[in-house]
Design a protein around this motif. Structure first.
Motif, PDB file in Angstrom:
ATOM      1  N   ASN A   1       0.822  -1.223   0.000  1.00 58.12           N
ATOM      2  CA  ASN A   1       0.000   0.000   0.000  1.00 58.12           C
ATOM      3  C   ASN A   1       0.850   1.266   0.000  1.00 58.12           C
ATOM      4  OD1 ASN A   1       0.853  -0.377   2.654  1.00 58.12           O
ATOM      5  ND2 ASN A   1      -1.030   0.428   3.557  1.00 58.12           N
ATOM      6  N   LEU A   2       2.007   1.213   0.661  1.00 63.00           N
ATOM      7  CA  LEU A   2       2.905   2.377   0.677  1.00 63.00           C
ATOM      8  C   LEU A   2       3.541   2.588  -0.700  1.00 63.00           C
ATOM      9  CD1 LEU A   2       4.716   1.802   4.105  1.00 63.00           C
ATOM     10  CD2 LEU A   2       2.711   3.214   3.641  1.00 63.00           C
ATOM     11  N   CYS A   3       3.939   1.497  -1.344  1.00 61.79           N
ATOM     12  CA  CYS A   3       4.549   1.597  -2.679  1.00 61.79           C
ATOM     13  C   CYS A   3       3.536   2.101  -3.706  1.00 61.79           C
ATOM     14  CB  CYS A   3       5.108   0.239  -3.110  1.00 61.79           C
ATOM     15  SG  CYS A   3       6.455  -0.347  -2.059  1.00 61.79           S
ATOM     16  N   PHE A   4       2.285   1.652  -3.590  1.00 61.36           N
ATOM     17  CA  PHE A   4       1.235   2.133  -4.487  1.00 61.36           C
ATOM     18  C   PHE A   4       1.023   3.637  -4.316  1.00 61.36           C
ATOM     19  CE2 PHE A   4       0.064  -2.179  -5.573  1.00 61.36           C
ATOM     20  CZ  PHE A   4      -0.536  -2.038  -6.819  1.00 61.36           C
ATOM     21  N   ALA A   5       1.088   4.102  -3.077  1.00 60.38           N
ATOM     22  CA  ALA A   5       0.930   5.539  -2.817  1.00 60.38           C
ATOM     23  C   ALA A   5       2.034   6.326  -3.518  1.00 60.38           C
ATOM     24  CB  ALA A   5       0.952   5.812  -1.309  1.00 60.38           C
ATOM     25  N   VAL A   6       3.265   5.817  -3.451  1.00 61.65           N
ATOM     26  CA  VAL A   6       4.400   6.485  -4.114  1.00 61.65           C
ATOM     27  C   VAL A   6       4.175   6.533  -5.628  1.00 61.65           C
ATOM     28  CG1 VAL A   6       6.869   6.311  -4.643  1.00 61.65           C
ATOM     29  CG2 VAL A   6       6.062   5.901  -2.302  1.00 61.65           C
TER      30      VAL A   6
END
Length: 404
Positions: free
Chosen positions: A6-11
Motif C-alpha cells: 500500500n505504501l509503494c502504491f501511494a508512491v
C-alpha cells in the motif's frame, strides 16, 4: 527494509501526478499522507521521502531504467525498482519487479555517475547555465549539495519566547534541537519531526524557515518604529521575522500580486502575535506610487529561478525552462526599478533572491546602480550564500542605501 504494497502504491500514484500531471510535489505528498489514518510516522516518512527521492533523481533513474516521459505505471515501477536496488532494498516477489536486472542497474549507475548531468540528475540546460555562471569547480560542488536532503530549521518568534526557552519546550515534547552559530534565532532539528502538530507551533512560538532565509531580515537593518515595506511578501516568512525584529513597533506594509498569499500571511500573523502589518495587493501601479519616498526600509525578495533551494523543491528543476529564466531576469530588473522608488532619502533597500546565479543577483544590482532609477543609490554590502559552503539554502542579498 521490507516493502509494503500500500505504501509503494501511494508512491507510484504520487509520481504519476507529479511527472505526468505537472502537480507540485509538496502538495501531492500532503494529499498522500492523508490517505490512510492507520499509517504511523515511519509509513508516512517512507511515502514522503521515497517520492521526493525519485523526483530528485528522475533523470538518472529514467536513464538507468531505459524509460521516457510520459511515464506509464510500468515505467514508474521500473524506476522504483532502480531506486530500491540502489538503496540495497530486497525486491519482493511482485509482478512489477519481475526480471529486474539488478547487476545491470548497478553497472549503469557506475557508468552514468561519471557524467555530472546524470550523476546530479539535472536537465542539460541547467547544467550549462550553472557551468557558465559559476565555473566548473564551484558548480560541481553546488549542484551536488542541492541534491542533499535539506535539514529542518526553525526561526524562534522572539515576540513570544527566546531561543533557549523554545529549545526546552520542544525538548519536553520529544523534539531535540541545536543552536546554529551565527544565526540569532535559529534552531536546527537533530532528527526530522512533524513540528506543525506541536503546541509550540500552534501557539506561534516559531516558524519553519531555512537559516539562509533568516539572514535577509537581519540584513535589512530594521529598528522599532520604522516604516518598512516588504514588496514581494508572499505568505510572509520574512515579514513576520521583520515584525519580531521591530518588536511589533512601527509599520510594515506587506505587498504581493497574489491576494491568496496575503490571506495566509494574515493567519500566520495572528498566530505569531504580530499586529503591525498592513496587507496590500499590488493590482495596479497605484499602491506603489502612493508609497513613493515613504519607506525607511524596503525589501525586494524578488521572484527568481529558485536554483538555490532545489534541496527543498526537487521538482522545480523539471518545471523550470530556459525561457522562464530569461523572463524572470527582466522582471527582477523591473521590480528593482519600480519598487526602489518607495525608499525615502537615507533609507535602505535589500534586494534578495533564493538563486545562486550571478545573472539574477549581483549582475542585477550592478545594472540597477548604473540606471537612472539607481543613480541615487549606493551598494553598502552584499552576501552570496552557496549551499555547499554554508550547509543551508543558496541565497543572495544586497543592501543598498539611498543618498540624501
Amino acid at each position: 527494509m521490507r516493502l509494503h504494497r500500500n505504501l509503494c502504491f501511494a508512491v507510484i500514484d504520487g509520481l504519476t501526478l507529479i511527472f505526468n500531471e505537472g502537480n507540485y510535489a509538496d502538495k501531492v505528498i500532503q494529499q498522500l499522507l492523508k490517505r490512510d489514518k492507520r499509517w504511523g510516522a515511519r509509513d508516512r516518512a517512507f511515502v514522503a521521502e521515497t517520492t521526493y527521492d525519485i523526483v530528485r533523481w528522475k533523470r538518472l533513474y529514467a536513464e538507468i531504467a531505459e524509460v521516457k516521459q510520459p511515464f506509464d505505471r510500468d515505467n514508474l515501477w521500473r524506476m522504483f525498482a532502480v531506486w530500491a536496488t540502489l538503496k540495497g532494498i530486497k525486491l519482493p516477489d511482485w509482478k512489477y519487479f519481475e526480471n529486474t536486472p539488478s547487476r545491470k542497474i548497478k553497472g549503469r549507475f557506475d557508468e552514468l555517475s561519471k557524467i555530472r548531468k546524470f550523476r546530479e540528475s539535472i536537465p542539460d540546460w541547467i547544467d550549462n547555465v550553472g557551468l557558465e555562471e559559476l565555473g566548473e569547480a564551484k558548480w560541481t560542488k553546488e549542484i551536488a549539495m542541492q541534491n542533499e536532503q535539506a535539514e529542518v530549521i526553525l526561526r524562534t518568534n522572539t515576540l513570544k519566547t527566546t531561543k533557549e526557552k523554545l529549545q526546552n519546550i520542544l525538548h519536553e515534547q520529544g523534539i531535540e534541537t541545536e543552536f546554529i552559530k551565527g544565526y540569532n534565532a535559529a534552531l536546527k532539528l537533530t532528527e526530522r519531526a512533524n513540528v506543525f502538530v506541536t503546541d509550540a507551533f500552534k501557539n506561534g512560538l516559531f516558524e519553519v524557515q531555512d537559516a539562509s532565509s533568516q539572514l535577509v531580515a537581519d540584513f535589512l537593518d530594521v529598528k522599532p518604529g520604522m516604516k518598512v515595506i516588504d514588496t514581494c511578501a508572499g505568505a510572509g516568512g520574512k515579514t513576520l521575522h521583520i515584525a519580531s525584529l521591530m518588536e511589533n513597533k512601527g509599520q510594515i506594509v506587506a505587498m504581493d500580486i497574489y491576494e491568496s498569499k496575503l490571506k495566509k500571511l494574515k493567519v500566520r500573523a495572528r498566530r505569531n502575535g504580530v499586529h503591525n502589518v498592513d496587507l496590500k495587493v499590488i493590482d495596479s501601479t497605484k499602491p506603489i506610487k502612493k508609497l513613493h519616498n515613504k519607506a525607511d526600509r524596503v525589501l525586494i525578495d524578488a521572484p527568481c529561478s529558485g536554483l538555490g533551494v532545489l534541496r527543498r523543491n526537487p521538482d522545480a528543476k523539471w518545471k523550470l525552462e530556459p525561457e522562464f529564466l530569461d523572463r524572470i531576469r527582466v522582471t527582477q530588473q523591473e521590480v528593482l526599478q519600480q519598487y526602489s522608488k518607495m525608499v525615502k532619502p537615507e533609507g535602505k533597500l535589500v534586494y534578495a533572491t533564493c538563486s545562486v546565479l550571478p545573472s539574477e543577483n549581483q549582475n542585477q544590482v550592478e545594472a540597477f546602480l548604473k540606471s537612472e532609477a539607481g543613480v541615487n543609490f549606493s551598494l553598502v554590502k552584499d552576501k552570496k550564500v552557496l549551499a555547499h559552503t554554508s550547509g543551508f539554502d543558496g541565497f543572495y542579498m544586497a543592501l543598498l542605501e539611498r543618498k540624501s
